[in-house]
Design a protein around this motif. Sequence first.
Motif, PDB file in Angstrom:
ATOM      1  N   THR A 155      31.454 -12.814  -3.518  1.00 47.77           N
ATOM      2  CA  THR A 155      32.044 -11.548  -3.959  1.00 47.77           C
ATOM      3  C   THR A 155      32.354 -10.647  -2.764  1.00 47.77           C
ATOM      4  O   THR A 155      33.436 -10.049  -2.680  1.00 47.77           O
ATOM      5  N   THR A 188      35.337 -12.046  -0.868  1.00 48.89           N
ATOM      6  CA  THR A 188      36.564 -11.822  -1.637  1.00 48.89           C
ATOM      7  C   THR A 188      37.027 -10.376  -1.495  1.00 48.89           C
ATOM      8  O   THR A 188      38.222 -10.104  -1.286  1.00 48.89           O
ATOM      9  N   HIS A 193      38.473  -9.782   1.902  1.00 49.68           N
ATOM     10  CA  HIS A 193      39.811 -10.364   1.963  1.00 49.68           C
ATOM     11  C   HIS A 193      40.820  -9.444   1.280  1.00 49.68           C
ATOM     12  O   HIS A 193      41.911  -9.201   1.809  1.00 49.68           O
ATOM     13  N   GLU A 194      40.471  -8.913   0.114  1.00 47.72           N
ATOM     14  CA  GLU A 194      41.373  -8.009  -0.614  1.00 47.72           C
ATOM     15  C   GLU A 194      41.662  -6.730   0.166  1.00 47.72           C
ATOM     16  O   GLU A 194      42.735  -6.138   0.025  1.00 47.72           O
ATOM     17  N   TYR A 242      36.549 -18.354   5.750  1.00 53.73           N
ATOM     18  CA  TYR A 242      36.885 -16.963   6.057  1.00 53.73           C
ATOM     19  C   TYR A 242      36.708 -16.679   7.546  1.00 53.73           C
ATOM     20  O   TYR A 242      35.813 -17.222   8.194  1.00 53.73           O
TER      21      TYR A 242
END
Length: 128
Positions: A54, A57, A60-61, A76
Amino acid sequence: MTAKPGDPPPRRLPGTLAAEVLRVLGDADAALTPAEVRERLDPAGVLSYSTVVTTLTRLHEKGMAARVRDGRAYRYSATADPSALTAWRMGRLLENEPNRTSVLTRFVDALGEDDERTLRELLGKLDD
């Protein structure tokens, strides 16, 4: 209050885990899987895998981490350092504030001498 054996670890302050993950990614020689990030962050395995996924993610967003597909998982890598994450958070807080001048004034008033001097130097460079 002292922690006893078997007590859950203390909760992290907001944003602390994301900054730790960015440090791990930044220190790595190559892109890492969530499992590799978890192992480097918490070799004892207290931190859940899903929490790491999480966090990665969300980074990344926000544009703080890049990811590439590796089989069924992602690898990543950091595209920013923890200070960029802090600056992003500060910007988000200001976006939702109708009286930015008041907030910025209070922020500057609360700075220590060294931080205020650094801020003034940075703002001076923008004028150049």
